[in-house]
Scaffold this active site. Sequence first.
Site, PDB file in Angstrom:
ATOM      1  N   ASP A   1       0.799  -1.250  -0.111  1.00  0.00           N
ATOM      2  CA  ASP A   1      -0.067  -0.159  -0.001  1.00  0.00           C
ATOM      3  C   ASP A   1       0.813   1.161   0.035  1.00  0.00           C
ATOM      4  O   ASP A   1       0.430   2.326   0.790  1.00  0.00           O
ATOM      5  CB  ASP A   1      -0.851  -0.050   1.152  1.00  0.00           C
TER       6      ASP A   1
ATOM      7  N   LYS B   1      -6.866  -4.887  -2.973  1.00  0.00           N
ATOM      8  CA  LYS B   1      -7.411  -5.556  -1.837  1.00  0.00           C
ATOM      9  C   LYS B   1      -8.336  -4.575  -1.263  1.00  0.00           C
ATOM     10  O   LYS B   1      -8.026  -3.381  -1.172  1.00  0.00           O
ATOM     11  CB  LYS B   1      -6.128  -5.897  -0.911  1.00  0.00           C
TER      12      LYS B   1
ATOM     13  N   CYS C   1      -2.000  -2.342   7.740  1.00  0.00           N
ATOM     14  CA  CYS C   1      -2.057  -3.300   6.727  1.00  0.00           C
ATOM     15  C   CYS C   1      -0.551  -4.372   6.618  1.00  0.00           C
ATOM     16  O   CYS C   1      -0.743  -5.564   6.241  1.00  0.00           O
ATOM     17  CB  CYS C   1      -2.179  -2.544   5.314  1.00  0.00           C
TER      18      CYS C   1
HETATM   19  C1  C5J Z   1      -2.965   0.585   5.655  1.00  0.00           C
HETATM   20  C2  C5J Z   1      -4.840   1.694   6.757  1.00  0.00           C
HETATM   21  N1  C5J Z   1      -2.546   0.463   4.331  1.00  0.00           N
HETATM   22  N2  C5J Z   1      -3.858   2.345   7.694  1.00  0.00           N
HETATM   23  N3  C5J Z   1      -4.418   1.094   5.803  1.00  0.00           N
HETATM   24  O1  C5J Z   1      -2.245   0.352   6.527  1.00  0.00           O
HETATM   25  O2  C5J Z   1      -5.700   2.089   6.740  1.00  0.00           O
END
Ligand code: C5J
Length: 223
Positions: free
Chosen positions: A26, A131, A164
Amino acid sequence: MRAVSIEAEPTALWVDLDRTALIIIDMQRDFLEPGGFGETLGNDVKRLLPAVPPCRDVLAAARAAKLLIIHTREGHRPDLSDAPRAKIERGEPAMRIGAPGPMGRILVRGEPGHDIIPELKPVDGEPIIDKPGKGAFHQTDLHQILQKHEIENLLVCGVTTEVCVNTTVREANDRGFRCIVLSDCCGSYFPEFHEAGLAMIKAQGGIFGWVSASQPVLKVLHA
Ligand code: C5J
């Protein structure tokens, strides 16, 4: 077979690089740049930036070492049919998932904010896993892709450490993968959560996996 020993905590470990993939979680504009999902949740996005240069170095070394490289992106279909109401209905209504923002609709696939940051742009042949959740295995084909490539070990980078990254590492650990989380290649909006997230992974003899800085990993990838 390319067996290497990686300095890590709680122990060093041997891995076969031919069965090792790099997964970058991400690293999207929505989390790292102003105006995206991360900022709408009230976070200071600058806190994630120190992870970018080491992540870029590991990505370059992994490409040179011919590892399988996987990128993930958190986001939803434009009609939000894959976004649970319980997830959408959080935060200020004008800044929720699907609302228009400076980088397009927040956390929606195909919008500029959903893109991976230019420094870590995927190249052809590197699978991108879209995702809908925090974990990269939830409602994706990640497991099938890893099995097809006979992967046993994952080098894990990305954001955020406690959300994540941690969720994906826990999912991977339960599926039998050895995860080595690269501490300086991960980031959090909360420094204390970053530390706690890493501590939870390596505690109790490595209950979810291992933690290493990027340097020892770069050393073995360059060799
Ligand atoms: C991830 C989030 N990628 N913090 N998402 O950690 O909402």
